[in-house]
Write a protein that holds these residues in place. Structure first.
Motif, PDB file in Angstrom:
ATOM      1  N   ASN A   9       0.825  -1.220   0.000  1.00  0.00           N
ATOM      2  CA  ASN A   9       0.000   0.000   0.000  1.00  0.00           C
ATOM      3  C   ASN A   9       0.860   1.271   0.000  1.00  0.00           C
ATOM      4  O   ASN A   9       0.330   2.379  -0.096  1.00  0.00           O
ATOM      5  N   GLY A  10       2.181   1.108   0.138  1.00  0.00           N
ATOM      6  CA  GLY A  10       3.098   2.244   0.057  1.00  0.00           C
ATOM      7  C   GLY A  10       3.144   3.127   1.287  1.00  0.00           C
ATOM      8  O   GLY A  10       3.883   4.119   1.318  1.00  0.00           O
ATOM      9  N   ALA A  11       2.407   2.779   2.340  1.00  0.00           N
ATOM     10  CA  ALA A  11       2.325   3.651   3.514  1.00  0.00           C
ATOM     11  C   ALA A  11       3.601   3.658   4.355  1.00  0.00           C
ATOM     12  O   ALA A  11       3.882   4.621   5.064  1.00  0.00           O
ATOM     13  N   ARG A  56       5.337   9.684   1.156  1.00  0.00           N
ATOM     14  CA  ARG A  56       5.276   8.237   1.098  1.00  0.00           C
ATOM     15  C   ARG A  56       4.848   7.771  -0.287  1.00  0.00           C
ATOM     16  O   ARG A  56       4.205   8.503  -1.040  1.00  0.00           O
ATOM     17  N   SER A  62       2.606   5.791  -0.954  1.00  0.00           N
ATOM     18  CA  SER A  62       1.141   5.724  -1.018  1.00  0.00           C
ATOM     19  C   SER A  62       0.545   6.938  -1.721  1.00  0.00           C
ATOM     20  O   SER A  62      -0.541   6.855  -2.320  1.00  0.00           O
ATOM     21  N   SER A  63       1.247   8.072  -1.671  1.00  0.00           N
ATOM     22  CA  SER A  63       0.746   9.284  -2.319  1.00  0.00           C
ATOM     23  C   SER A  63       0.795   9.186  -3.844  1.00  0.00           C
ATOM     24  O   SER A  63       0.197  10.002  -4.548  1.00  0.00           O
ATOM     25  N   VAL A  77      -5.793   4.843  -5.314  1.00  0.00           N
ATOM     26  CA  VAL A  77      -6.357   3.802  -4.455  1.00  0.00           C
ATOM     27  C   VAL A  77      -7.679   3.271  -5.001  1.00  0.00           C
ATOM     28  O   VAL A  77      -7.963   2.069  -4.930  1.00  0.00           O
ATOM     29  N   LEU A 131      -3.963  -4.372  -1.774  1.00  0.00           N
ATOM     30  CA  LEU A 131      -3.109  -3.375  -1.129  1.00  0.00           C
ATOM     31  C   LEU A 131      -2.600  -3.857   0.235  1.00  0.00           C
ATOM     32  O   LEU A 131      -2.915  -3.292   1.285  1.00  0.00           O
ATOM     33  N   ASP A 142       3.433  -3.108   3.134  1.00  0.00           N
ATOM     34  CA  ASP A 142       4.740  -3.157   2.476  1.00  0.00           C
ATOM     35  C   ASP A 142       5.638  -4.154   3.214  1.00  0.00           C
ATOM     36  O   ASP A 142       5.513  -4.340   4.426  1.00  0.00           O
TER      37      ASP A 142
END
Length: 293
Positions: free
Chosen positions: A108-110, A140, A142-143, A147, A178, A181
């Motif tokens: 999810n890239g967070a 991050r 996630s940006s 989504v 998602l 990570d």
């Protein structure tokens, strides 16, 4: 000890080491002898233990070390601490190998920083190097995701990165679920740690630490690789292969090479009064030409 044995030293006699030990430890395909660099191999084995500790937070060894050395931080941020044990000091010494050999697999890239973490698989450093503003340092991954559609925000990626980095980022698949990570080993096809690949990472790190870099262009390197492959695949005695290798490395005891080592002052060929290098002695000298013809 291994170097002295290789160059033929017996008892207390002195023999010339024509090539440094570091160069002998490089693979045969790169002009070395493929000897094992014991320091790099030891770091690779220690990195294996560090990787196990990092990947198994419920193991007893992880709990013991965490309670003593990194109670308030993850293993990746652990420091040496005060009065560390020999085991912990050794594992911390191998953390550089882990840092250089691992990268983030994007879920999810967070958890992954765009500019600080290693996460882009098609780049050698795995880090983004595109120009960016200081206030973007904490952004991050996630940006960069769309989504709603479970994919990359293509327009934003292309606007933020240089073209080759944008292509590398957009090639990373995004799971519809998602997930979180996760760290994986970057130098294996399945993402699992291997001592063999960690050894190569440790070797490269030690080489960079000593300020040594491999010179020459890629075309020159590829042509030399073909020569080394020919050398070690010849159907002949090993001592002939070794002689051929020494001739290609220009470390035969010719007058020019001996003069460079401080032995003698005359580097002239006995037959034609020209500088006696390996190439001259074997090919260019008129006497050598007569022998070959």
């Amino acid at each position: 000890m291994m170097s002295k044995f290789w160059w033929g030293q017996k008892d207390r006699e002195k023999k010339l080491a024509w090539v440094s030990w570091e160069k002998l430890c490089t693979p045969k395909s790169e002009g070395g002898m493929g000897f094992r660099d014991l320091k790099a191999f030891n770091l690779a084995l220690l990195a294996k233990q560090a990787w196990r500790i990092m990947r198994n937070p419920h193991s007893l060894v992880h709990k013991v070390f965490k309670a003593k050395y990194f109670m308030d931080s993850p293993f990746e941020e652990a420091q040496l601490g005060r009065r560390p044990s020999y085991a912990w000091r050794s594992i911390v010494a191998a953390k550089q190998v882990i840092d250089r050999g691992s990268r983030w697999c994007i879920g999810n890239g967070a958890s992954v920083s765009i500019w600080k973490d290693r996460w882009i698989p098609k780049l050698e450093s795995f880090k983004a190097t595109s120009p960016h503003a200081v206030h973007q340092n904490e952004e991050r991954v996630s940006s960069l995701l769309d989504v709603a559609n479970r994919c990359w925000d293509v327009a934003k990626v292309r606007a933020m990165f240089l073209p080759h980095e944008a292509v590398a980022v957009l090639s990373i698949p995004i799971s519809f679920r998602l997930p979180e990570d996760s760290l994986c080993w970057a130098w294996s096809s399945n993402g699992k740690f291997s001592v063999k690949s960690a050894y190569l990472v440790a070797q490269k790190w030690l080489k960079e630490g000593k300020g040594r870099t491999d010179g020459g262009s890629s075309s020159n390197n590829s042509s030399m690789k073909a020569i080394w492959k020919l050398t070690w695949h010849m159907n002949c005695l090993n001592k002939i292969k070794h002689f051929f290798w020494r001739a290609c490395k220009n470390i035969l005891p010719t007058k020019l090479k001996l003069k460079d080592k401080g032995i003698g002052s005359d580097d002239r060929c006995e037959f034609c009064d020209q500088s006696e290098s390996s190439g001259h002695a074997l090919w260019s000298c008129k006497t050598a030409e007569e022998v070959w013809s």
